[in-house]
Design an enzyme around this catalytic site. Sequence first.
Site, PDB file in Angstrom:
ATOM      1  N   GLY A 184      -5.971  -1.036   2.491  1.00  0.00           N
ATOM      2  CA  GLY A 184      -5.979  -2.508   2.380  1.00  0.00           C
ATOM      3  C   GLY A 184      -6.494  -2.960   1.026  1.00  0.00           C
ATOM      4  CG  HIS A 442      -7.704 -36.323 -11.573  1.00  0.00           C
ATOM      5  ND1 HIS A 442      -8.336 -35.647 -10.557  1.00  0.00           N
ATOM      6  CD2 HIS A 442      -7.240 -37.485 -11.028  1.00  0.00           C
ATOM      7  CE1 HIS A 442      -8.274 -36.377  -9.449  1.00  0.00           C
ATOM      8  NE2 HIS A 442      -7.610 -37.494  -9.709  1.00  0.00           N
TER       9      HIS A 442
HETATM   10  P1  NAI Z   1      -6.738   0.130  -4.378  1.00  0.00           P
HETATM   11  O1  NAI Z   1      -7.716   1.054  -4.952  1.00  0.00           O
HETATM   12  O2  NAI Z   1      -6.710  -1.295  -4.773  1.00  0.00           O
HETATM   13  O3  NAI Z   1      -6.913   0.132  -2.775  1.00  0.00           O
HETATM   14  C1  NAI Z   1      -6.809   1.292  -2.008  1.00  0.00           C
HETATM   15  C2  NAI Z   1      -7.453   1.058  -0.662  1.00  0.00           C
HETATM   16  O4  NAI Z   1      -7.132   2.166   0.173  1.00  0.00           O
HETATM   17  C3  NAI Z   1      -8.967   0.983  -0.722  1.00  0.00           C
HETATM   18  O5  NAI Z   1      -9.394  -0.160  -0.041  1.00  0.00           O
HETATM   19  C4  NAI Z   1      -9.417   2.262  -0.027  1.00  0.00           C
HETATM   20  O6  NAI Z   1     -10.617   2.108   0.697  1.00  0.00           O
HETATM   21  C5  NAI Z   1      -8.261   2.527   0.931  1.00  0.00           C
HETATM   22  N1  NAI Z   1      -8.082   3.918   1.322  1.00  0.00           N
HETATM   23  C6  NAI Z   1      -8.185   5.022   0.552  1.00  0.00           C
HETATM   24  N2  NAI Z   1      -7.893   6.126   1.280  1.00  0.00           N
HETATM   25  C7  NAI Z   1      -7.577   5.696   2.513  1.00  0.00           C
HETATM   26  C8  NAI Z   1      -7.167   6.345   3.724  1.00  0.00           C
HETATM   27  N3  NAI Z   1      -6.994   7.675   3.778  1.00  0.00           N
HETATM   28  N4  NAI Z   1      -6.942   5.584   4.813  1.00  0.00           N
HETATM   29  C9  NAI Z   1      -7.099   4.238   4.766  1.00  0.00           C
HETATM   30  N5  NAI Z   1      -7.476   3.577   3.666  1.00  0.00           N
HETATM   31  C10 NAI Z   1      -7.711   4.294   2.561  1.00  0.00           C
HETATM   32  O7  NAI Z   1      -5.336   0.839  -4.584  1.00  0.00           O
HETATM   33  P2  NAI Z   1      -3.845   0.266  -4.499  1.00  0.00           P
HETATM   34  O8  NAI Z   1      -3.789  -0.928  -3.630  1.00  0.00           O
HETATM   35  O9  NAI Z   1      -3.023   1.436  -4.138  1.00  0.00           O
HETATM   36  O10 NAI Z   1      -3.555  -0.195  -5.971  1.00  0.00           O
HETATM   37  C11 NAI Z   1      -3.529   0.783  -7.014  1.00  0.00           C
HETATM   38  C12 NAI Z   1      -3.830   0.190  -8.352  1.00  0.00           C
HETATM   39  O11 NAI Z   1      -2.854  -0.746  -8.739  1.00  0.00           O
HETATM   40  C13 NAI Z   1      -5.162  -0.502  -8.376  1.00  0.00           C
HETATM   41  O12 NAI Z   1      -5.872  -0.039  -9.496  1.00  0.00           O
HETATM   42  C14 NAI Z   1      -4.816  -1.939  -8.511  1.00  0.00           C
HETATM   43  O13 NAI Z   1      -5.791  -2.635  -9.276  1.00  0.00           O
HETATM   44  C15 NAI Z   1      -3.468  -1.914  -9.211  1.00  0.00           C
HETATM   45  N6  NAI Z   1      -2.678  -3.075  -8.804  1.00  0.00           N
HETATM   46  C16 NAI Z   1      -3.046  -4.313  -9.216  1.00  0.00           C
HETATM   47  C17 NAI Z   1      -2.354  -5.414  -8.820  1.00  0.00           C
HETATM   48  C18 NAI Z   1      -2.800  -6.760  -9.260  1.00  0.00           C
HETATM   49  O14 NAI Z   1      -3.650  -6.853 -10.123  1.00  0.00           O
HETATM   50  N7  NAI Z   1      -2.294  -7.833  -8.679  1.00  0.00           N
HETATM   51  C19 NAI Z   1      -1.184  -5.324  -7.957  1.00  0.00           C
HETATM   52  C20 NAI Z   1      -0.917  -3.992  -7.539  1.00  0.00           C
HETATM   53  C21 NAI Z   1      -1.636  -2.923  -7.979  1.00  0.00           C
END
Ligand code: NAI
Length: 456
Positions: A184, A442
């Site tokens: 999440g 505004h």
């Molecule tokens: P993330 O690091 O944001 O979230 C991964 C989540 O998965 C964490 O909450 C973690 O606790 C959970 N997790 C890990 N292993 C798990 C498991 N086995 N079972 C259940 N939950 C588990 O990684 P995400 O969402 O994959 O994004 C990757 C990267 O891409 C990040 O560095 C993010 O900042 C970047 N990104 C940024 C965006 C934006 O700025 N809008 C949009 C999409 C990606």
Amino acid sequence: MEIYDLIVIGGGPAGYLAAERAGHAGLKTMVVEKNEFGGVCLNEGCVPSKTFLNSAKVVDYANHAAKYGVKVDGKATVDQKFVVERKNGVVKMLVSGIKAALKKNKVVMKSATAFIEGKDVNGYIVKAGEEKFSAKRLLIATGSTAVVPPIPGVKEGVTAGYVLTNKEVLDLTELPKNLVVIGGGVIGLELTSYFSSVGVNVTVIEMLDKIAGPTEKEISSILQKSLERKGVKFNLGCKVVAVEKDGVVFERDGKQEKVPADKVLLSIGRRAVSANIGLENIGVNIERGAIVTDDKMQTNVANVYAAGDVNGKIMLAHTAYREAEVAINNMLGKKDIMRYNVIPSVIYTNPEVGSVGDTEESAKARGLDVKCVSIPMTYSGRYVAENTDLDGICKLVINKATNTLIGAHIIGSYAGEFIVAVSAMVDLEVDIENIKKLVFPHPTVCEIVREAIFQA
Ligand code: NAI
């Protein structure tokens, strides 16, 4: 062997921007990319997901049109094939824009896989496809890839096509009935926002006891409630133990449960791509898979720089842009360093989240004496005029000792657009008394910041 001033490996946000800046400054530059220029962000991440999310926003508006006095016959649904085609069109247009900018700045674009073979008197030897080139300087910008965990059934699911990462999910031309999102975090939540809006049953399984990782607790809780209203089910503090063809098995308090799924999205984080580039041939330091860089984006090896996700610092495209500029400025002998403390972040869910700087928790952990204020977005006239779900908030964190803003966390419409204004206030350490004197247009939603400052 042709000699370049700079060879950039990887044509994503860090790589293409660095090459563009270097070319502009007169360095003879080549950028080597094995897939499509634009990298993950443009081809399978930030930009494509925004086209999806915009379609979802239209669906949300149409399905709640009555709340705005607009009559719509029937239920709005998406034509998923069209959504994917539109996304492909948007990506194509932006990729061609990047190529045009590189061309304009006389950068040589090479579509090939690059490999560093070593060093000779002229510089670093880079094999790109079947050709070899020499470079006085290197910039490694090979990005990151989705983490695929060793959970039973995941590998088989990826091969069979029912377990997807951010890449494959953005090419789905048919909507699944039940989607399970593992993780999440940002990717999981943005895609949860899309799929729940377009009528898919979405279940999120997250290991931690809250969604959205380091996001301010009040904000992530509002986001969770808002997604729950769209029917999303969250299983927090749960561990996935197996992925099967028809569902995902997870553990809650030691007991196993299974949730049905015809597609599973893996979004548990990303890891730097540092293998198979030949970094070992020139002795570049790597820690836990990421290239070690200093604040000038230099590696331990002279004239070898790294920018973007590959250094594993803050995996955001806008961080990569700035890192790329810092690297090029240092190559050109201009003083410039990378600061990571004021990087804004946006979660493009509906409602969207914009944050920058310290949360109350992180400020207190740093031992700072802070004053926090959290006000509802309903203080903004435009917000009330344009929304029917009115639970957004704006939370500010103020350092009492310096009387400056050190953090802002906002959930509600346009938060992702105006967070940069707050970011400037944090970055420039503007005194609160001076912020009070700034004139905000505004009615705008960003006026919420001014209001929160006065409330504080
Ligand atoms: P993330 O690091 O944001 O979230 C991964 C989540 O998965 C964490 O909450 C973690 O606790 C959970 N997790 C890990 N292993 C798990 C498991 N086995 N079972 C259940 N939950 C588990 O990684 P995400 O969402 O994959 O994004 C990757 C990267 O891409 C990040 O560095 C993010 O900042 C970047 N990104 C940024 C965006 C934006 O700025 N809008 C949009 C999409 C990606």
